[in-house]
Design a protein around this motif. Structure first.
Motif, short mmCIF file in Angstrom:
data_model
loop_
_atom_site.label_atom_id
_atom_site.label_comp_id
_atom_site.label_asym_id
_atom_site.label_seq_id
_atom_site.Cartn_x
_atom_site.Cartn_y
_atom_site.Cartn_z
N PRO A 47 0.81 -1.22 0.00
CA PRO A 47 0.00 0.00 0.00
C PRO A 47 0.85 1.27 0.00
CG PRO A 47 0.04 -0.95 2.19
CD PRO A 47 0.75 -1.92 1.29
N ILE A 48 0.25 2.33 -0.58
CA ILE A 48 0.93 3.63 -0.61
C ILE A 48 0.21 4.65 0.25
CG2 ILE A 48 2.00 3.26 -2.86
CD1 ILE A 48 -0.30 4.90 -4.08
N ASP A 49 -0.97 4.29 0.78
CA ASP A 49 -1.69 5.21 1.66
C ASP A 49 -2.45 4.40 2.72
OD1 ASP A 49 -3.75 4.10 0.16
OD2 ASP A 49 -4.36 5.98 -0.76
N GLU A 50 -3.04 5.10 3.66
CA GLU A 50 -3.73 4.43 4.77
C GLU A 50 -4.94 3.63 4.31
OE1 GLU A 50 -2.57 4.22 7.86
OE2 GLU A 50 -0.87 5.51 7.39
N ALA A 51 -5.63 4.11 3.27
CA ALA A 51 -6.79 3.37 2.74
C ALA A 51 -6.35 2.03 2.14
CB ALA A 51 -7.52 4.21 1.70
N GLY A 52 -5.23 2.03 1.44
CA GLY A 52 -4.69 0.80 0.87
C GLY A 52 -4.25 -0.17 1.95
N LEU A 53 -3.67 0.37 3.01
CA LEU A 53 -3.26 -0.47 4.14
C LEU A 53 -4.47 -1.11 4.80
CD1 LEU A 53 -1.14 -1.56 6.11
CD2 LEU A 53 -1.32 0.61 7.36
N GLY A 95 2.46 2.45 10.49
CA GLY A 95 1.66 3.03 9.41
C GLY A 95 2.50 3.28 8.18
N ILE A 96 1.87 3.82 7.17
CA ILE A 96 2.57 4.13 5.92
C ILE A 96 3.55 5.27 6.18
CG2 ILE A 96 2.26 4.94 3.56
CD1 ILE A 96 1.08 2.22 3.95
N ARG A 98 5.50 8.58 5.71
CA ARG A 98 5.19 9.83 5.00
C ARG A 98 6.36 10.19 4.10
NH1 ARG A 98 0.48 11.71 6.54
NH2 ARG A 98 -0.22 11.31 8.66
N ARG A 99 6.03 10.82 2.99
CA ARG A 99 7.06 11.26 2.05
C ARG A 99 7.72 12.53 2.55
NH1 ARG A 99 5.29 10.99 -4.00
NH2 ARG A 99 7.51 11.31 -4.11
#
Length: 106
Positions: A47-53, A95-96, A98-99
């Motif tokens: 995943p690349i964001d919290e929704a994907g996770l 969590g994912i 952050r960039r």
């Protein structure tokens, strides 16, 4: 300086990936059912964001081999969602990431 002669065995089997494959192989037993094996989009487990996770974790929630999957991911130093847990280099993440540059802390 002279180069050390490398035998054919060392040349083929002296990589981290091969070592991990021998120490933590994927079990292929008739009774094991990997829910993610037939998933149409394997990128959901990276995943690349919290929704994907959340989507990946929801998919893993009812998997019968969830604990085995997590164990394999940790022993192999994997990345992505394994057993419903986000791993980075085999370590659980909260969590994912952050960039960008992290904030300075005084």
């Amino acid at each position: 300086m002279t180069a050390r002669k490398i035998s054919a065995h060392e040349d083929r089997f002296d990589t981290k990936g091969v070592t991990i494959a021998f120490t933590a192989p994927t079990p292929h037993q008739p009774g094991l059912v990997w829910a993610c094996a037939d998933h149409p989009d394997p990128d959901v487990f990276h995943p690349i964001d919290e929704a994907g996770l959340a989507e990946a974790q929801a998919f893993c929630a009812d998997c019968p081999v969830r604990a085995l999957c997590l164990d394999l991911g940790q022993r192999r130093d994997e990345y992505g969602v394994w057993g419903g847990v986000l791993l980075e280099n085999g370590k659980p993440q909260s969590g994912i990431p952050r960039r960008g540059r992290p904030p300075k802390v005084a």
